[in-house]
Scaffold this active site. Structure first.
Site, PDB file in Angstrom:
ATOM      1  N   TYR A   1      -6.897  -8.960  11.483  1.00 37.46           N
ATOM      2  CA  TYR A   1      -5.568  -8.673  12.037  1.00 37.46           C
ATOM      3  C   TYR A   1      -5.436  -9.264  13.435  1.00 37.46           C
ATOM      4  O   TYR A   1      -6.415  -9.356  14.183  1.00 37.46           O
ATOM      5  CB  TYR A   1      -5.343  -7.153  12.101  1.00 37.46           C
ATOM      6  CG  TYR A   1      -5.026  -6.551  10.743  1.00 37.46           C
ATOM      7  CD1 TYR A   1      -3.738  -6.635  10.216  1.00 37.46           C
ATOM      8  CD2 TYR A   1      -5.996  -5.908   9.989  1.00 37.46           C
ATOM      9  CE1 TYR A   1      -3.427  -6.096   8.973  1.00 37.46           C
ATOM     10  CE2 TYR A   1      -5.694  -5.363   8.734  1.00 37.46           C
ATOM     11  CZ  TYR A   1      -4.404  -5.462   8.236  1.00 37.46           C
ATOM     12  OH  TYR A   1      -4.090  -4.933   7.009  1.00 37.46           O
TER      13      TYR A   1
ATOM     14  N   GLN B   1       2.097  -5.969   5.661  1.00 33.95           N
ATOM     15  CA  GLN B   1       2.304  -5.656   4.266  1.00 33.95           C
ATOM     16  C   GLN B   1       3.729  -6.036   3.899  1.00 33.95           C
ATOM     17  O   GLN B   1       4.542  -6.272   4.785  1.00 33.95           O
ATOM     18  CB  GLN B   1       2.055  -4.188   4.008  1.00 33.95           C
ATOM     19  CG  GLN B   1       0.628  -3.754   4.343  1.00 33.95           C
ATOM     20  CD  GLN B   1       0.298  -2.329   3.850  1.00 33.95           C
ATOM     21  OE1 GLN B   1       1.101  -1.670   3.202  1.00 33.95           O
ATOM     22  NE2 GLN B   1      -0.882  -1.861   4.206  1.00 33.95           N
TER      23      GLN B   1
ATOM     24  N   GLU C   1      -6.034  -9.145   3.670  1.00 36.61           N
ATOM     25  CA  GLU C   1      -5.253  -8.447   4.704  1.00 36.61           C
ATOM     26  C   GLU C   1      -5.253  -9.317   5.953  1.00 36.61           C
ATOM     27  O   GLU C   1      -6.325  -9.622   6.493  1.00 36.61           O
ATOM     28  CB  GLU C   1      -5.835  -7.067   5.017  1.00 36.61           C
ATOM     29  CG  GLU C   1      -5.655  -6.093   3.868  1.00 36.61           C
ATOM     30  CD  GLU C   1      -6.045  -4.661   4.214  1.00 36.61           C
ATOM     31  OE1 GLU C   1      -5.974  -4.260   5.391  1.00 36.61           O
ATOM     32  OE2 GLU C   1      -6.439  -3.934   3.282  1.00 36.61           O
TER      33      GLU C   1
ATOM     34  N   ASN D   1     -12.302  -1.393  -1.173  1.00 33.65           N
ATOM     35  CA  ASN D   1     -11.626  -1.960  -0.005  1.00 33.65           C
ATOM     36  C   ASN D   1     -12.303  -1.460   1.266  1.00 33.65           C
ATOM     37  O   ASN D   1     -12.559  -0.255   1.401  1.00 33.65           O
ATOM     38  CB  ASN D   1     -10.153  -1.519   0.006  1.00 33.65           C
ATOM     39  CG  ASN D   1      -9.469  -1.837   1.332  1.00 33.65           C
ATOM     40  OD1 ASN D   1      -9.126  -2.976   1.601  1.00 33.65           O
ATOM     41  ND2 ASN D   1      -9.311  -0.831   2.190  1.00 33.65           N
ATOM     42  N   GLU D   2     -12.574  -2.353   2.174  1.00 33.62           N
ATOM     43  CA  GLU D   2     -13.180  -1.982   3.476  1.00 33.62           C
ATOM     44  C   GLU D   2     -14.241  -0.904   3.278  1.00 33.62           C
ATOM     45  O   GLU D   2     -14.209   0.148   3.930  1.00 33.62           O
ATOM     46  CB  GLU D   2     -12.094  -1.558   4.479  1.00 33.62           C
ATOM     47  CG  GLU D   2     -11.171  -2.712   4.823  1.00 33.62           C
ATOM     48  CD  GLU D   2     -10.308  -2.519   6.071  1.00 33.62           C
ATOM     49  OE1 GLU D   2     -10.307  -1.409   6.647  1.00 33.62           O
ATOM     50  OE2 GLU D   2      -9.643  -3.490   6.470  1.00 33.62           O
TER      51      GLU D   2
ATOM     52  N   GLU E   1       0.845  -1.198   0.000  1.00 28.30           N
ATOM     53  CA  GLU E   1       0.000   0.000   0.000  1.00 28.30           C
ATOM     54  C   GLU E   1       0.877   1.243   0.000  1.00 28.30           C
ATOM     55  O   GLU E   1       2.013   1.213   0.492  1.00 28.30           O
ATOM     56  CB  GLU E   1      -0.903  -0.033   1.245  1.00 28.30           C
ATOM     57  CG  GLU E   1      -1.847   1.167   1.337  1.00 28.30           C
ATOM     58  CD  GLU E   1      -2.954   1.001   2.376  1.00 28.30           C
ATOM     59  OE1 GLU E   1      -2.883   0.036   3.173  1.00 28.30           O
ATOM     60  OE2 GLU E   1      -3.871   1.840   2.391  1.00 28.30           O
TER      61      GLU E   1
END
Ligand code: AHR
Length: 497
Positions: free
Chosen positions: A240, A346, A297, A173-174, A26
């Site tokens: 996460y 990432q 992710e 995204n999201e 990103e």
């Protein structure tokens, strides 16, 4: 502790898609700028502006797919700002990540060149939150159309006559959060509209990827599958591992205690439950498993390293991260019938990075070494392996003390990956080998193990944590006994004859 297991080498449970070993890049902190892109005039060795050392390291672990340009950044990225002569590209403020100036020097051509150098597939995230349908549609045309068209002519004028191949395209995204704070019903309708104009040009066949839930928002998955499954090839999931009790106290990447170790393992293991619950919903609307689940992710997320820009999400990476990686990859294997891709967050200098850089220096993290050891599972057939082991801790969670996975590759070799999640005690694992035929099997192994929970590689000591040859096993006909050191990742290779 002593545990028993059974490997049924003649029972195959699906193919482990190599894309499960994917990565995410990103425009955030020092991931793209410094980590991947240094520019053609940099004294740091580069190919067309892209760091040579990082490319070589990523090629060694056979990176199969790379997601870009975000993350949250994707829904405020306007791709046309990132093409044409670099000096005249528009500058913008990266409002999500540190408020720094984004000069757009790394754009579509640079990303596609990076993927060529890495020999990996590009996975592009389009902008739904603040972009138009036309903008998204034209990006696909610019990337993949070989016909005479306004976008292919613009691409040619920018130095690239041949179209590229783009298999993976994310529609937002999201979008439940940074990508527009939408309700699932609203996003489902937008998804149906935007994806209509993401076209196939020539023989390029694009996989359209819908934004799925973050964490355990099962209602988001339910609505998306109900309203839009027939328009998608895959849907995403983000999870996460945040060991701390709350977002404002995520915990430190270094110098943590045993409780924080256990919390990280428990939260990483939650991936198994999340996948199971989401798969139940997907099975209801897509019993043939046509739609893939993409965990684009995942990884650990700690408080940023003291003294660094809080918006840059820079953190060190230790043996704890190595175990989270091994455990999570084993979970993805288990769910390989539905999970077709995953992208650790990432790739360089951000969150659970496999690579850290500082100027011209580069460090490979313990997580890198796990990806290196595990690459043997890419595209292999998952085998039936069960391990009867106790729970890791007293938390009431079901996290196993040892996580295990096995696969058979195209040459007939069997690989077994074992993670001893206990930071203080070794484990003896005895595995019954069944369905392996009459021939003798040679065994070899690699281990990643250290004596400190936060052992890591630094710029001063880049090789402190390294995989080593592993001899802690005994192989008898029909049985394999393995002595796993505390907090270790072991990969065994069984070769016939
Ligand atoms: O990876 C960092 C951020 O985490 C991404 O930009 C976003 O999608 C997620 O919330």
């Amino acid at each position: 502790m002593a545990y028993q297991g059974v490997l049924n080498a003649d029972i195959r449970k699906g193919r482990i898609n190599r894309n499960i070993y994917g990565h995410f890049s990103e425009h955030l902190g020092r991931c793209v700028y410094e980590g991947l892109w240094v520019g053609e005039d940099s004294p740091i060795p580069n190919t067309d502006g892209i760091r040579t050392d990082v490319v070589e390291a990523l090629r060694r672990i056979k990176i199969p797919v790379l997601r870009w340009p975000g993350g949250c950044f994707a829904d405020e990225y306007h791709w046309m700002d990132g093409i044409g002569p670099r000096e005249s590209r528009k500058r913008m403020i990266n409002t999500h990540w540190g408020g720094v100036v984004e000069n757009n020097h790394f754009g579509t051509h640079e990303f596609m060149r990076l993927c060529e150098l890495l020999d990996c597939e590009p996975y592009i995230s389009g902008n739904v939150g603040s972009g138009t349908v036309q903008e998204m549609s034209e990006w696909m045309e610019y990337l993949t159309s070989g016909d005479i068209s306004p976008m292919s002519e613009l691409r040619g004028a920018n130095g690239r006559k041949e179209p590229w191949k783009v298999t993976y395209f994310g529609i937002g995204n999201e979008n439940w959060g940074c990508g527009g704070n939408m309700r699932p019903e609203y996003y489902a309708d937008l998804y149906r509209r935007y994806q209509t104009y993401v076209r196939n040009y020539g023989d390029n066949k694009v996989h359209k990827i819908a934004c799925g839930p973050g964490g355990d928002d099962l209602n988001w998955m339910e609505v998306l599958m109900r309203e839009a499954a027939k328009f998608m090839d895959a849907i995403t999931l983000h999870h996460y591992t945040v060991p701390g009790p709350e977002w404002s106290a995520k915990g430190s990447a270094l110098g943590f205690n045993e409780q924080e170790w256990f919390a990280a393992m428990d939260k990483a293991y939650f991936m198994d439950e999340l996948l199971t619950k989401n798969e139940v919903i997907m099975d209801k609307y897509d019993p043939d498993k046509r739609v893939g689940l993409i965990v684009d992710e995942w990884g650990t997320w700690y408080d940023v390293e003291p003294g660094t820009n809080p918006g840059f999400l820079y953190q060190q990476n230790t043996m704890r991260d190595a175990l989270v990686a091994g455990l999570t990859l084993n979970i993805f294997h288990k769910h390989c019938e539905r999970v077709r891709m995953a992208n650790i967050a990432q790739v360089v200098n951000v969150l659970q990075a496999v690579i850290l850089t500082e100027g011209e220096k580069m460090v490979l993290t313990p997580t890198y070494h796990v990806f290196d050891m595990y690459k043997v599972h890419q595209d292999a057939e998952l085998l039936d392996l069960t391990l009867d082991c106790g729970k890791l801790d007293q938390s009431g969670k079901n996290t196993p003390a040892v996580s295990a996975s096995a696969s058979r590759d195209g040459e007939g070799r069997i690989h077994i990956s074992l993670c001893n999640l206990n930071p203080a005690e070794g484990s003896s694992v005895s595995i019954d080998l069944r369905g392996m035929g009459e021939s003798a099997w040679k065994v070899s192994g690699t281990v990643l193990a250290e004596s400190a929970m936060d052992a890591h590689n630094s710029f001063q000591q880049p090789d402190a944590v390294q995989p080593r040859e592993f001899a802690g096993f005994t192989a008898e006909p029909g049985r394999l006994k393995v002595e796993l050191p505390p907090m270790s990742v072991v990969v065994l290779c069984l070769t016939s004859g």
